[in-house]
Design a protein around this motif. Structure first.
Motif, PDB file in Angstrom:
ATOM      1  N   ILE A 197       0.839  -1.213   0.000  1.00  0.00           N
ATOM      2  CA  ILE A 197       0.000   0.000   0.000  1.00  0.00           C
ATOM      3  C   ILE A 197       0.873   1.261   0.000  1.00  0.00           C
ATOM      4  O   ILE A 197       0.603   2.220  -0.714  1.00  0.00           O
ATOM      5  N   LEU A 198       1.933   1.220   0.799  1.00  0.00           N
ATOM      6  CA  LEU A 198       2.827   2.379   0.838  1.00  0.00           C
ATOM      7  C   LEU A 198       3.401   2.656  -0.553  1.00  0.00           C
ATOM      8  O   LEU A 198       3.445   3.804  -1.001  1.00  0.00           O
ATOM      9  N   ASN A 199       3.814   1.602  -1.244  1.00  0.00           N
ATOM     10  CA  ASN A 199       4.372   1.798  -2.584  1.00  0.00           C
ATOM     11  C   ASN A 199       3.338   2.410  -3.541  1.00  0.00           C
ATOM     12  O   ASN A 199       3.675   3.285  -4.341  1.00  0.00           O
ATOM     13  N   VAL A 240      12.165   9.857  -8.713  1.00  0.00           N
ATOM     14  CA  VAL A 240      11.746  10.243  -7.364  1.00  0.00           C
ATOM     15  C   VAL A 240      10.920   9.123  -6.742  1.00  0.00           C
ATOM     16  O   VAL A 240      11.076   8.784  -5.562  1.00  0.00           O
ATOM     17  N   VAL A 241      10.053   8.506  -7.566  1.00  0.00           N
ATOM     18  CA  VAL A 241       9.227   7.408  -7.068  1.00  0.00           C
ATOM     19  C   VAL A 241      10.115   6.254  -6.585  1.00  0.00           C
ATOM     20  O   VAL A 241       9.972   5.764  -5.461  1.00  0.00           O
ATOM     21  N   SER A 242      11.083   5.874  -7.407  1.00  0.00           N
ATOM     22  CA  SER A 242      11.877   4.709  -7.026  1.00  0.00           C
ATOM     23  C   SER A 242      12.785   5.016  -5.839  1.00  0.00           C
ATOM     24  O   SER A 242      13.030   4.162  -4.994  1.00  0.00           O
ATOM     25  N   LYS A 243      13.235   6.248  -5.748  1.00  0.00           N
ATOM     26  CA  LYS A 243      14.070   6.626  -4.600  1.00  0.00           C
ATOM     27  C   LYS A 243      13.265   6.532  -3.300  1.00  0.00           C
ATOM     28  O   LYS A 243      13.744   5.986  -2.297  1.00  0.00           O
ATOM     29  N   ASN A 244      12.047   7.042  -3.334  1.00  0.00           N
ATOM     30  CA  ASN A 244      11.199   6.980  -2.137  1.00  0.00           C
ATOM     31  C   ASN A 244      10.901   5.527  -1.752  1.00  0.00           C
ATOM     32  O   ASN A 244      10.923   5.176  -0.579  1.00  0.00           O
ATOM     33  N   LYS A 245      10.620   4.735  -2.753  1.00  0.00           N
ATOM     34  CA  LYS A 245      10.333   3.314  -2.487  1.00  0.00           C
ATOM     35  C   LYS A 245      11.565   2.629  -1.888  1.00  0.00           C
ATOM     36  O   LYS A 245      11.462   1.820  -0.978  1.00  0.00           O
ATOM     37  N   LEU A 304      14.566   0.001   2.552  1.00  0.00           N
ATOM     38  CA  LEU A 304      15.736  -0.100   3.430  1.00  0.00           C
ATOM     39  C   LEU A 304      15.305  -0.261   4.886  1.00  0.00           C
ATOM     40  O   LEU A 304      15.831  -1.107   5.612  1.00  0.00           O
ATOM     41  N   GLY A 305      14.347   0.591   5.287  1.00  0.00           N
ATOM     42  CA  GLY A 305      13.840   0.517   6.665  1.00  0.00           C
ATOM     43  C   GLY A 305      13.157  -0.813   6.918  1.00  0.00           C
ATOM     44  O   GLY A 305      13.368  -1.457   7.962  1.00  0.00           O
ATOM     45  N   PHE A 306      12.368  -1.227   5.956  1.00  0.00           N
ATOM     46  CA  PHE A 306      11.589  -2.469   6.067  1.00  0.00           C
ATOM     47  C   PHE A 306      12.519  -3.685   6.208  1.00  0.00           C
ATOM     48  O   PHE A 306      12.400  -4.488   7.142  1.00  0.00           O
ATOM     49  N   ASP A 307      13.488  -3.782   5.285  1.00  0.00           N
ATOM     50  CA  ASP A 307      14.411  -4.913   5.291  1.00  0.00           C
ATOM     51  C   ASP A 307      15.288  -4.945   6.540  1.00  0.00           C
ATOM     52  O   ASP A 307      15.599  -6.013   7.066  1.00  0.00           O
ATOM     53  N   HIS A 308      15.647  -3.760   6.990  1.00  0.00           N
ATOM     54  CA  HIS A 308      16.499  -3.677   8.178  1.00  0.00           C
ATOM     55  C   HIS A 308      15.804  -4.351   9.370  1.00  0.00           C
ATOM     56  O   HIS A 308      16.443  -5.068  10.151  1.00  0.00           O
ATOM     57  N   ILE A 309      14.494  -4.128   9.488  1.00  0.00           N
ATOM     58  CA  ILE A 309      13.746  -4.747  10.596  1.00  0.00           C
ATOM     59  C   ILE A 309      13.690  -6.259  10.408  1.00  0.00           C
ATOM     60  O   ILE A 309      13.991  -7.018  11.342  1.00  0.00           O
ATOM     61  N   LEU A 310      13.314  -6.682   9.208  1.00  0.00           N
ATOM     62  CA  LEU A 310      13.154  -8.124   9.006  1.00  0.00           C
ATOM     63  C   LEU A 310      14.473  -8.875   9.186  1.00  0.00           C
ATOM     64  O   LEU A 310      14.500 -10.005   9.663  1.00  0.00           O
TER      65      LEU A 310
END
Lengths: 284, 587
Positions: free
Chosen positions: B145-147, B161-166, B171-177
């Motif tokens: 949904i965020l994407n 800009v879209v791909s940079k934001n994604k 990065l944040g998502f993977d770091h947690i997992l």
């Protein structure tokens, strides 16, 4: 075809000899000559001796608050932009109390006509100095002479980008009729400042004073040059030379032209919007 | 047992905290949950500290809660300001390279925000995306949904800009997992759910106005009312409304008076200071009998006060606003559903009674989001039919000579106090609306008998309103069997509804009289409500207990026990419960 009589309401209560009589008569004549009737022209009155014309003129009208005729007129024009809207106001009313509205109505080029009774005093409150009174003018509120210099309505309107700036004299009915007609017919914000002697409270700016100090712009005068208009307006303050006539006029888009919402019909006669789904999705 | 999860993010002002909050709230609703969010910020564009918090629940929520389940700290201040709201199960996201957290009484999750930004050469505003990616991972959701939202929001700025934001979110998502999979919450899986709108009170006013066929909205920006102006300006062309940002609030209300006179439904909006400037003209609308809806979103005064905080401090001002005596209706919605419905009702009342109607809000209601079923709004809007009372462009019932124009009796004396209003423009007629006292056709008068006729006529509108449209307070809980009855109005509803639930769990039965129609009040009907032998507690977000005073003035009912809060912050559920249990006044 309407007549002067159709526009005539109560008998005026202005002082005998007041310049307002001439302005009132000129407005009615102008409306008749423009082919209007009391159902087809909208008038907003401010508060003051000028505003008291509300009872003497038949039309769909608002007798507003002191200073607030202009925004009322803008609102009316937004709702029914196919109708002529005229403000009948005084100098204290629209250059003092409502000065901010004047400034911004000019900027917006709202298609309304401002007929200003400029008598340099507050008549209805018995003679205090108005914003157009010359520096040093002695009055009940300024017994030692007014400290501020006078507002120059013509210059103010011109420098803010008014698209129609004219000045009339209350002692010249045919001249006023012509200016009011031109002002109403002009598409855009039009100022018709009228030099109006107050026979009761202003012993300086009398009929004689204006007959001596005013002059008609020549037939050959070209009203499309802003620089010229500004220099003439300046002389009103520096040399006490009061120009009469259409000082400046240009054609540019009026406020409602830029509103695509109004391209098909007036705001009041539009169909109601009901396609709520277009909006709902933005909030999901 | 209902499930509730409070996510909170904080950081420097100007870093897009509010946008991030709204994105999180929308993701939560699309995942099938209800939300309430609350945004705090200083009156600054840069610097200072902004926070937003979203309460996610499987049941409807109307307010936030004290304990933060997931606190995302974009700087140290966020941690310092909120550590008292953490419990042993709370998760704190922070960047250990930026600041250290000594305490060990909760779960700590370090995300290298600065390092990620540096590595990707990303702008600092993109820190939000890293934070959102991490937060979504921690609550157990994915990035789908965020994407989608990133694609929508940045489509115009191009694919880079879209791909940079994604990328930053990933990065944040993977770091947690990769590093913290053991703390990921499992309680909020995707649920099938009807579509929900996420609305602030200001959004709801705007949507109510659109549904009500308001055709002119005029305003001058003033927090917390400003987003009504921007929202309606954005929709103006779509819905065919004119939105005017005038030079000052005096022009604002007089523009609306002009357009309303000319036949279109018109509204204005401001906060206390701007409304103060409108007050002379409010009285004008009263005597000239011109319908107008005024949206008054309160913030703490006096004067500039606390511009970005909340208070219910303008009720008595609104009720008493305007010189002279004229009828006026004041209503106050308590949440977003009430906001759009009562806004439309306000337009009806303004037209029916041809007088000013004030719709009151405050920063809490105006700027907090709540979720509501989309179908609820669209069905309601579709079925809403404007009631314009005696306003008409038609004069069929009047005999007139087609050769002559005649004065229309705009202020005709009637039994219900309401005169027919002809929309100006009709051939064969004219009339004036007058700020002076006037006779039936609008001409000025100073005659005693005419004055009395018109004053009495206008005053009769009050009784007509009380007989026809006044609404008693809404009850929450069961007043008859409760030991405590809270008495309140406006945005405090959301907190008190929750407090009643929580008190019930503690074995204390409480109910709420939630007032929406605040003025005029029906003396006889209301006195009966207070005859119950109960512990009545007045709750208001102000220091004077203004509704209590109004109630006493209008009905003679006095409520002795009060919870009043006036530090700029909303009243919180926990404070109400704490008060009830300990019976000590706590501000």
């Amino acid at each position: 075809m309407s007549t002067i009589q159709d526009f005539s309401g109560y008998s005026p209560t202005w002082c005998p000899g007041c310049g307002d009589w001439g302005i009132g008569a000129s407005l009615k004549s102008a409306f008749v000559q423009l082919g209007y009737d009391p159902s087809s022209v909208y008038v907003v009155f401010g508060i003051g001796c000028s505003g008291n014309m509300n009872d003497f003129l038949n039309a769909y009208a608002i007798h507003s608050l002191h200073g607030r005729a202009i925004p009322n007129a803008i609102g009316i024009k937004l709702a029914q932009h196919d109708r002529p809207v005229v403000c009948v106001v005084g100098d204290g009313d629209c250059y003092g109390e409502g000065g901010n509205h004047f400034l911004h109505a000019v900027r917006g080029n709202h298609d309304i006509t401002l007929v200003v009774h400029d008598n340099c005093v507050y008549g209805l409150t018995t003679g205090q100095a108005a914003p157009t009174a010359a520096k040093g003018f002695k009055s009940k509120s300024t017994p030692a002479g007014i400290v501020e210099s006078a507002v120059n309505p013509l210059l103010l309107a011109l420098t803010q980008g008014a698209s129609f700036v004219a000045q009339g004299f209350a002692g010249d009915v045919p001249g006023m009729v012509s200016l009011i007609k031109q002002g109403v017919e002009h598409r855009g914000f039009s100022l018709v400042n009228i030099l109006q002697p107050c026979v009761t409270f202003n012993k300086i700016n009398t009929y004689e004073y204006y007959r001596e100090k005013s002059y008609k712009l020549e037939e050959s005068y070209k009203s499309d040059n802003l620089q010229t208009a500004v220099s003439i307006a300046l002389k009103q303050a520096t040399e006490e030379k009061y120009p009469l006539g259409v000082l400046y006029k240009n054609e540019r888009a009026v406020y409602t032209d830029s509103l695509t919402q109004l391209s098909g019909s007036t705001l009041v006669s539009k169909n109601r919007f009901t396609e709520y789904k277009k909006i709902v999705t933005d909030y999901i | 047992m209902r499930k509730r999860f409070l996510w909170k993010i904080g950081g420097e002002a100007g870093f897009g905290i509010q946008t991030t909050g709204l994105m999180f709230s929308k993701i939560a609703t699309r995942m099938g949950y209800h939300i309430f969010d609350y945004f705090e910020y200083p009156s600054l564009i840069r610097g200072g500290h902004n926070t937003t918090e979203t309460l996610v629940s499987d049941e409807e929520v109307t307010t936030t809660k004290h304990e933060v389940d997931l606190l995302v700290c974009l700087n140290k201040a966020t941690y310092i300001l909120h550590k008292h709201r953490l419990t042993t199960s709370s998760i704190v996201v922070y960047d250990s390279e930026e600041f250290a957290i000594e305490e060990d009484t909760f779960k700590k999750v370090s995300v290298p925000f600065k390092q990620f930004l540096k590595k990707e050469m990303a702008l600092i505003v993109m820190m939000n995306n890293i934070a959102l990616g991490a937060a979504l991972a921690l609550i157990g959701w994915d990035l789908t949904i965020l994407n989608e939202m990133i694609e929508e929001a940045f489509a115009k700025k191009g694919p880079e800009v879209v791909s940079k934001n994604k990328k930053m979110a990933l990065l944040g998502f993977d770091h947690i997992l990769s590093n913290y999979s053991q703390v990921v919450c499992q309680d909020f899986p995707y649920r099938q759910m009807y579509k929900q709108m996420v609305l602030t009170g200001n959004d709801a006013f705007a949507l109510g106005a659109i549904a009500a066929d308001c055709r002119l909205y005029c305003a001058y920006p003033m927090t917390p009312s400003s987003t009504v102006l921007s929202t309606l300006a954005q929709y103006a062309q779509t819905v065919g409304m004119i939105v005017r940002h005038a030079e000052d609030e005096i022009s604002v209300i007089n523009t609306a008076i002009g357009s309303s006179w000319a036949g279109v439904r018109s509204a204005v909006g401001s906060s206390g200071g701007g409304f103060a400037l409108m007050v002379e003209s409010l009285s004008f609308a009263g005597v000239a009998e011109i319908p107008i809806v005024i949206f008054l979103s309160q913030r703490p005064g006096p004067a500039t006060g606390l511009p970005t905080w909340t208070e219910q401090g303008d009720l008595l001002f609104a009720v008493n606003a305007g010189h002279g005596e004229f009828p006026k209706i004041v209503i106050a919605p308590g949440d977003i559903d009430e906001m759009y419905m009562l806004t439309a009702e306000a337009f009806d009342l303004a037209d029916i009674y041809q007088t000013p109607v004030i719709v009151m809000s405050d920063k809490l209601l105006s700027e907090s989001h709540m979720s509501t079923p989309a179908i609820k709004y669209s069905d309601w809007a579709q079925n809403y039919v404007p009631k314009r009372g005696k306003i008409s462009g038609d004069t069929k019932q009047i005999q007139n000579d087609p050769q002559k124009t005649q004065a229309f009796l705009r202020y005709a004396v009637t039994d219900d106090g309401i005169s027919p209003m002809l929309i100006p423009g009709k051939k064969g007629f004219f009339y004036q609306s007058n700020s002076y006292e006037h006779i039936e056709d609008g001409h000025t008068t100073e005659e005693a008998i005419e004055r009395i006729k018109q004053v009495d006529k206008r005053s009769r509108k009050n009784q007509t309103y009380l007989d026809t449209h006044f609404k008693m307070p809404t009850f929450f809980g069961t007043p008859a069997s409760s030991t405590i009855i809270f008495v309140s109005w406006g945005s405090t509803k959301s907190v008190l509804v929750e407090a009643i639930k929580q008190l019930e769990e503690k074995g204390i039965s409480a109910a709420l009289y939630h007032f929406t129609h605040l003025f005029p009040l029906d003396r006889a009907k209301l006195r009966d409500l207070f005859k119950l032998d109960k512990r009545f507690i007045l709750i208001e977000n102000n220091s004077h207990g203004q509704f209590g005073k109004l109630l006493e003035q209008e009905t003679g009912v006095h409520i002795d026990e009060k919870i009043l809060k006036y530090d700029g912050r909303p009243i919180w559920t926990e404070e109400v419960i704490d008060y009830v249990i300990n019976s000590g006044v706590k501000n």
